[in-house]
Design an enzyme around this catalytic site. Structure first.
Site, short mmCIF file in Angstrom:
data_model
loop_
_atom_site.label_atom_id
_atom_site.label_comp_id
_atom_site.label_asym_id
_atom_site.label_seq_id
_atom_site.Cartn_x
_atom_site.Cartn_y
_atom_site.Cartn_z
N GLU A 525 12.31 11.18 -3.60
CA GLU A 525 13.85 11.93 -3.17
C GLU A 525 12.60 11.88 -1.81
O GLU A 525 13.65 11.58 -0.19
CB GLU A 525 13.96 12.53 -3.70
CG GLU A 525 15.35 13.06 -4.34
CD GLU A 525 15.17 12.64 -5.60
OE1 GLU A 525 13.54 12.53 -6.56
OE2 GLU A 525 16.12 11.75 -6.37
N HIS A 592 21.96 21.21 -12.05
CA HIS A 592 23.21 20.15 -10.60
C HIS A 592 24.05 21.52 -10.44
O HIS A 592 25.63 21.29 -10.89
CB HIS A 592 24.47 19.79 -12.67
CG HIS A 592 22.96 18.48 -12.75
ND1 HIS A 592 22.55 18.52 -13.96
CD2 HIS A 592 22.60 16.94 -12.64
CE1 HIS A 592 21.78 17.27 -14.36
NE2 HIS A 592 22.35 16.34 -13.20
#
Ligand SMILES: Cc1ncc(C[n+]2csc(CCOP(=O)(O)OP(=O)(O)O)c2C)c(N)n1
Length: 805
Positions: A525, A592
């Site tokens: 990332e 999530h």
């Protein structure tokens, strides 16, 4: 194992050029010595210099061409001087924090010293031709953060070479440009160093990474930094095959060279440059036996932690001194010649220092004199409090005042004059207001370009034939339109290429537009962000994907320190219009469905943060952003991909202006302010509230940064007089931010008939499963209760308590 380069005898340089290089190094050293003195004598706050790295810098600069890019750190002073990015006079201006672009064009006095940046934007925000410039991406202080950006700067050359549809527009000449990254030995212990080296190797991007190894990271020796105390030894697995074809083993050309060996350094960098320029083979050059003649920075002396023998060695192996000896040994110059010119060098550098100091001080002294004159006039005009004369004298006694000294003095004077009303006092008031405004702009301008704010709305158009699709198909249609109309748009991220992203927003796009346009990346990332930054600096329009909002934390440092501050920290000299696409909220489980919104909005000022509640709105925001040159994060709502929406006929044209909330349900009793996935919950609660006689107005904020620039929420509050701020973030997070915006900035407190309320998620992370979610985040029942409580408090008879408590 590649060999350490030794001294070469035959150099491709004329004698005069070599001597010129030496004097560049010598003058740079003088500037470092004088710079340190300036800090120690109190004229500057902090100094960090390029001493000890001069000769390596010169060798790099000699191989660096126009169109190339640098992504480096504070040790590149000599190189930057040699290419004219920051002259030594400008270096002094930056040391003094001279906040005037004419004197300090790299950061306009905002950066700490030795923070380099070439200005690739014109004053009107248009882009200069980069192939005509020595390009330097703007430095940041967090060590290693230059590395992720280098990935994208180098990768842009790959795209310009392979993607024939790309418009060049002064950004490239066939992808021949090299990105030159520099990093200190100790900073190779940072994770992002490794992530970047790996990404550059995987992408076969033409980068030349230099590790300046002076054995220490401030006081901590290599023993504590890396395995085997030797970055070169542990990088061996990155070594490329000895072949030049594209399908050879991907990897790096690894070189090790001594930092005092001018001839070997020249040869090493020329070799690395030809591999990178012609074959796009990246190199890593480990420059060893470097020194820090004055220690790490002005913060302390290295005598405290370096053993005596090391200090002695550093003196002996000082690169400038060694180069001098070599010049004499090789018969290129004589001691006498060099000494004479060195005397001249010293005078020259001292002249630059003085000129920079005088230029820095002159306008402040002028403002001081104005203030003293204004005070004198007030004193002369009427009997005044005696302290005015004292203030005047204090100002005159200051040899090198700061502007803040003047403003504190003006403030003190005005406090003393608070009971006086006199025309001369008004002059002082006016002076202070004007000077304040000028300094606020001096230090605060260019956080945004405001180009996104100027984009007008284009509403969706529907016809009887407009199909109803799943949410993911709506964004898919938007990306199709975007990719077909703008060849500069490059989409990439984990699972974005072949799969078309985990929710199929890019489904079929790689097949249609090719692997260069829609591309998979490794799980990295920080460098996905860095890749986007570098690409955007070079004229591309990256849409980089962070697979889930929760994983944005891996990239937030790069976003916060580098991307968000870029335009501001260069006083409008640089920009990187990156679009960060991510998805979040309302899946289930700790990692999530989190909502890190407050963390994000508070860390990325300088970017826009958009939270569309459905996919048509997401599509419109992508279109808006592509019409601007500002970086943004767009959070798509995870459970929106399977919700049906009608596809507008004009999906490629629709736009939504930033900072304009939408009233999605009208009501008269309470305003609920929310965004993203919570809109649906608010609407559900509004239905049940209506059943008990409470009419709720629901406002979708749409963009958290910028926030409601036209004051629509305040207007709603004026009507309902009660307000609830609802979201999934932690208590005191984005709900508190929205409350401050509305009650304080928009003056909404004046319209309140009930205490304002927030309804955020719980302070813990969301638990897994439907029940875990229900008791972790706001839900229609808790929204009902929060609103109903307000009504009960206002009118207990009409709204009796439903449940106890
Ligand atoms: C992320 C981060 N951690 C710590 C620091 C403080 N710091 C500034 S320079 C430095 C040492 C860097 O050493 P090295 O990478 O070897 O570079 P050198 O200064 O020796 O050239 C440290 C720890 C920082 N600027 N950024």
């Amino acid at each position: 194992m590649p060999k350490k380069k030794g001294s070469a005898t035959a150099l491709p340089l004329e004698r005069e050029e070599i001597v010129k290089d030496y004097h560049l190094a010598f003058r740079s050293r003088q500037a470092s010595l004088i710079g340190r003195r300036e800090v120690l004598s109190g004229k500057a706050k902090f100094g960090i210099f390029g001493d000890g790295k001069e000769v390596a810098n010169i060798a790099i600069a000699r191989a660096f061409r126009k169109g190339d890019w640098r992504s480096g750190y504070y040790r590149d002073q000599t190189w930057m001087d040699m290419l004219g990015v920051m002259s030594l006079r400008q270096m002094f201006a930056q040391l003094y924090a001279h906040a005037d672009l004419a004197a300090e064009p790299n950061t306009g006095g905002r950066g700490m010293n030795a923070h380099f940046a070439s200005r690739y934007l014109n004053a009107d925000g248009t882009w200069k031709s980069q192939v005509e410039m020595y390009n330097t991406s703007s430095d940041v202080s967090p060590t290693g953060t230059q590395m992720p950006r280098a990935v994208g700067l180098a990768y842009a050359s790959v795209l310009y070479r392979h993607l024939k549809s790309l418009p060049v527009n002064g950004f490239s000449k066939g992808g021949d440009e090299i990105t030159w990254a520099t990093v200190g030995n100790a900073s190779t212990a940072e994770g992002m160093f490794w992530e970047s080296v790996n990404a550059i190797g995987v992408l076969q991007a033409p980068a030349i990474i230099t590790v300046y190894d002076d054995g220490y990271g401030i006081s901590v020796p290599n023993q504590f930094q890396m395995v085997k105390e030797n970055i070169f030894a542990i990088l061996q697995g990155f070594q490329r095959d000895d072949c030049l074809e594209e399908d050879c083993e991907r990897g790096f050309d690894l070189q090790q060279v001594r930092g005092w060996d001018y001839a070997a350094l020249l040869e090493t960098y020329q070799h690395a440059a030809s591999l990178a320029r012609q074959h796009h083979i990246p190199s890593l050059v480990h420059v060893i036996e470097l020194t820090q003649p004055q220690g790490h920075s002005t913060s302390g002396s290295h005598e405290r932690y370096k053993p005596a023998e090391r200090l002695k060695w550093e003196e002996e192996f000082d690169c400038v001194r060694r180069m001098r000896t070599w010049l004499i040994e090789q018969g290129i110059s004589t001691d006498e010649e060099l000494s004479k010119a060195e005397q001249e060098d010293r005078r020259t550098v001292e002249g630059w220092r003085k000129a920079a100091w005088d230029a820095y001080l002159a306008p402040i002294l002028e403002e001081r004199d104005q203030l003293v004159d204004i005070l004198a006039e007030i004193v002369a005009a009427a009997p005044q409090p005696p302290e005015l004369a004292e203030i005047q004298q204090r100002l005159l006694d200051l040899q090198a005042p700061f502007r803040r000294d003047l403003h504190s003095a003006a403030h003190e004077a005005l406090r003393g004059l608070r009971n006086t009303d006199h025309p001369a006092k008004q002059v002082l008031v006016q002076w202070k207001v004007q000077q304040d405004e000028a300094s606020l702009a001096r230090y605060g301008s260019d956080l945004y370009s405001n180009s996104a704010l100027g984009v007008e709305e284009v509403k969706p158009v529907y016809s009887p034939g407009s199909p109803t699709l799943m949410g993911f198909e709506i964004v898919n249609a938007a990306f199709d339109s975007i990719l077909s109309r703008d060849p500069r748009v490059i989409a990439f991220g984990e699972d974005v290429g072949k799969l078309g992203d985990v929710n199929q927003g890019f489904k079929g796009m790689q097949e249609k537009y090719g692997e260069w346009r829609v591309t998979d990346t490794g799980i990295r990332e920080a460098t996905i962000l860095g890749q986007a930054i570098g690409m955007a600096m070079r004229g591309l329009r990256p849409i980089c994907e962070i697979q889930y909002l929760d994983y944005l934390l891996y990239a937030i440092q790069v976003m916060s320190d580098d991307l968000a501050t870029l335009r501001w920290r260069t006083a409008g000299g640089q920009a990187a219009p990156v679009i960060v696409r991510t998805r979040g909220h309302r899946l289930e489980g700790i990692w999530h469905s989190g909502s890190l919104m407050a963390g994000i909005i508070h860390l990325v000022r300088g970017m826009h943060v958009l939270v569309p509640r459905d996919m048509t709105r997401a599509a419109a925001f992508y279109n808006t952003l592509l019409k601007s040159d500002e970086p943004a994060i767009l959070v798509e709502v995870l459970n929106g991909y399977r919700v049906k929406e009608r596809l507008p006929d004009n999906i490629g044209e629709i736009t939504i202006p930033l900072g304009v909330p939408e009233v999605i349900r009208e009501g008269s009793d309470v305003t609920i302010v929310t965004y993203g996935a919570c809109c649906r919950i608010a609407l559900e609660a509004a239905k049940t509230l209506a059943e008990v006689g409470v009419e709720v107005e629901v406002v979708d904020v749409q963009t958290l940064l910028p926030f409601d620039v036209r004051g629509r929420i305040g207007a709603s509050l004026k009507k309902t007089n009660r307000i609830l701020f609802l979201d999934e973030d932690v208590p005191g997070g984005t709900s508190a931010y929205m409350m401050q915006e509305v009650l304080e900035k928009q003056g909404g407190y004046a319209w309140l008939d009930s205490p304002p309320r927030t309804l955020p998620g719980k302070p813990h992370r969301p638990a897994y499963g439907s029940d875990g979610d229900y008791w972790s985040k706001p839900n229609p029942e808790t929204v009902f209760d929060a609103v109903y409580d307000m009504m009960h408090e206002a009118d207990p008879a009409a709204f009796p308590k439903i449940s106890s408590g």
